[in-house]
Scaffold this active site. Structure first.
Site, short mmCIF file in Angstrom:
data_model
loop_
_atom_site.label_atom_id
_atom_site.label_comp_id
_atom_site.label_asym_id
_atom_site.label_seq_id
_atom_site.Cartn_x
_atom_site.Cartn_y
_atom_site.Cartn_z
CB SER A 174 -0.88 0.00 1.25
OG SER A 174 -1.52 1.24 1.40
CE1 TYR A 187 -3.84 -2.97 4.99
CE2 TYR A 187 -3.39 -0.61 4.88
CZ TYR A 187 -3.70 -1.81 4.25
OH TYR A 187 -3.86 -1.84 2.88
CE LYS A 191 -1.17 -4.38 3.13
NZ LYS A 191 -1.34 -5.26 1.97
P1 NAP Z 1 -11.04 -6.35 -0.69
O1 NAP Z 1 -11.92 -5.62 -1.64
O2 NAP Z 1 -11.46 -6.46 0.74
O3 NAP Z 1 -10.78 -7.81 -1.28
C1 NAP Z 1 -10.00 -8.72 -0.57
C2 NAP Z 1 -10.06 -10.09 -1.20
O4 NAP Z 1 -9.27 -10.98 -0.41
C3 NAP Z 1 -11.45 -10.68 -1.22
O5 NAP Z 1 -11.58 -11.53 -2.32
C4 NAP Z 1 -11.53 -11.47 0.09
O6 NAP Z 1 -12.54 -12.47 -0.07
C5 NAP Z 1 -10.10 -12.01 0.15
N1 NAP Z 1 -9.57 -12.27 1.49
C6 NAP Z 1 -9.61 -11.48 2.58
N2 NAP Z 1 -8.98 -12.07 3.59
C7 NAP Z 1 -8.51 -13.26 3.15
C8 NAP Z 1 -7.78 -14.32 3.74
N3 NAP Z 1 -7.40 -14.30 5.01
N4 NAP Z 1 -7.47 -15.39 2.96
C9 NAP Z 1 -7.85 -15.44 1.67
N5 NAP Z 1 -8.55 -14.47 1.07
C10 NAP Z 1 -8.88 -13.39 1.80
O7 NAP Z 1 -9.59 -5.69 -0.62
P2 NAP Z 1 -8.84 -4.79 -1.72
O8 NAP Z 1 -9.17 -3.39 -1.47
O9 NAP Z 1 -9.06 -5.35 -3.06
O10 NAP Z 1 -7.32 -4.98 -1.26
C11 NAP Z 1 -6.47 -5.92 -1.88
C12 NAP Z 1 -5.03 -5.61 -1.51
O11 NAP Z 1 -4.71 -4.27 -1.89
C13 NAP Z 1 -4.71 -5.71 -0.02
O12 NAP Z 1 -3.42 -6.23 0.13
C14 NAP Z 1 -4.73 -4.27 0.45
O13 NAP Z 1 -3.89 -4.06 1.57
C15 NAP Z 1 -4.17 -3.57 -0.79
N6 NAP Z 1 -4.55 -2.16 -0.84
C16 NAP Z 1 -5.84 -1.79 -1.02
C17 NAP Z 1 -6.13 -0.44 -1.06
C18 NAP Z 1 -7.51 0.09 -1.28
O14 NAP Z 1 -7.72 1.31 -1.20
N7 NAP Z 1 -8.49 -0.74 -1.58
C19 NAP Z 1 -5.12 0.52 -0.90
C20 NAP Z 1 -3.82 0.08 -0.71
C21 NAP Z 1 -3.54 -1.27 -0.71
P3 NAP Z 1 -13.25 -13.21 1.20
O15 NAP Z 1 -13.91 -12.16 1.98
O16 NAP Z 1 -14.21 -14.20 0.57
O17 NAP Z 1 -12.15 -13.89 1.93
#
Ligand code: NAP
Length: 283
Positions: A174, A187, A191
């Site tokens: 992130s 968090y 990261k």
């Molecule tokens: P998201 O929309 O919450 O999606 C997360 C995905 O991972 C879902 O498919 C969830 O499905 C699965 N998941 C969650 N916990 C899990 C576990 N313990 N084991 C296996 N699967 C799991 O999150 P996102 O925003 O796409 O984020 C994805 C990545 O990008 C993360 O590493 C996050 O830190 C990073 N990121 C996101 C943002 C942002 O603004 N969105 C910003 C910076 C970095 P289930 O619920 O079915 O498990």
């Protein structure tokens, strides 16, 4: 006259042959996708950024094994991608559980015989508040999923990539790794640890022809970031904090992931690439 006719015919034949081979070359360039024959595991790929990355890898020719904690999410994501004509199947996996990680790798090998790409995407953030109010349990959960489980996943997958002569790994981190948010303390530390995990893994896996790169996402429109953006005021505040004019979409995260896994990135490893809409604030 006969000689002239023969020479003319030869020239026509040569021209036809050249045109034909040019067209077939063009055709093979156009029909071959950059990730053809590649098998990809995207950890946490049933919605948000993970699903978008999985979709793009599949659009670029890879076969993807979708996974996450909830079977209904897995089933929906598989339906979505297969309906688009993409090569995808799914299985349930909580990446924090050793038996699930092992089962995921076994399933990939049983179904597809190999693993070429691993994207460590899943992350958790169970607490938002002052750092000193973070309990040991929350701290361990955040580090357990965001850092330890991905390291252990890499360890499981590496021998299979070695058998294929190499591979590509992406760690999804992130922008908050560079510019922490005061209410997302544990968090953010996890990261930042991932930035280093990317670099150390890249060094360790270089002799095996396995490349490791990090993608540091800015604010992307998913359920994960909802807590920061679900009112007009919060959205404005977070955009000011990170110096951005809009929130990114998950679809804007897949292309760079596919590029990093492709042969065009064959000399790129150990990099942490920021995908944050031009946010200028760094450590
Ligand atoms: P998201 O929309 O919450 O999606 C997360 C995905 O991972 C879902 O498919 C969830 O499905 C699965 N998941 C969650 N916990 C899990 C576990 N313990 N084991 C296996 N699967 C799991 O999150 P996102 O925003 O796409 O984020 C994805 C990545 O990008 C993360 O590493 C996050 O830190 C990073 N990121 C996101 C943002 C942002 O603004 N969105 C910003 C910076 C970095 P289930 O619920 O079915 O498990």
């Amino acid at each position: 006259m006969l000689v002239k006719t023969r020479m003319f015919c030869k020239k026509i034949m040569l021209l036809l042959w050249r045109t034909n081979s040019h067209i077939s070359r063009m055709y093979s360039i156009e029909s071959k996708k950059v990730l053809d024959q590649q098998v990809a595991l995207v950890i946490g790929s049933t919605h948000g950024i993970g699903l978008s990355i999985a979709r793009r890898l599949a659009q670029d020719g890879a076969t993807v094994l979708l996974n996450s904690r909830k079977q209904e999410n897995v089933d929906r994501a598989v339906r979505e991608l297969t309906a688009e004509g993409l090569n995808a199947s799914g299985t349930k996996c909580h990446v924090g559980k050793a038996e699930d990680r092992e089962k995921l790798v076994e399933t990939a090998l049983k179904r597809y015989g190999k693993i070429n790409i691993l994207v460590c995407n899943a992350a958790v953030n169970p607490f938002m508040g002052p750092l000193l109010e973070t309990t040991e349990e929350i701290w361990n959960k955040v580090f357990g999923v965001n850092v330890t489980s991905h390291f252990l996943m890499v360890k499981l997958v590496v021998p299979h990539m070695q058998k294929e002569g190499g591979g590509s790994i992406i760690i999804c981190t992130s922008f908050a790794a560079f510019r922490p948010h005061p209410y997302l303390g544990a968090y953010c530390v996890s990261k930042t640890a991932q930035l280093s995990l990317t670099q150390v893994l890249a060094m360790a896996l270089q002799p095996m022809n396995i490349r490791v790169n990090g993608l540091a996402f800015g604010i992307i429109n998913t359920s994960f970031s909802d807590v920061l953006t679900n009112t007009h005021e919060k959205k404005k505040e977070i955009m000011n904090y990170y110096g951005i004019t809009r929130i990114g979409e998950p679809e804007e995260c897949g292309g760079i992931a596919s590029f990093l896994c492709s042969p065009d990135a064959s000399y790129i490893s150990g990099e942490n690439i920021v995908v944050s809409g031009g946010s200028h604030v760094r450590l």
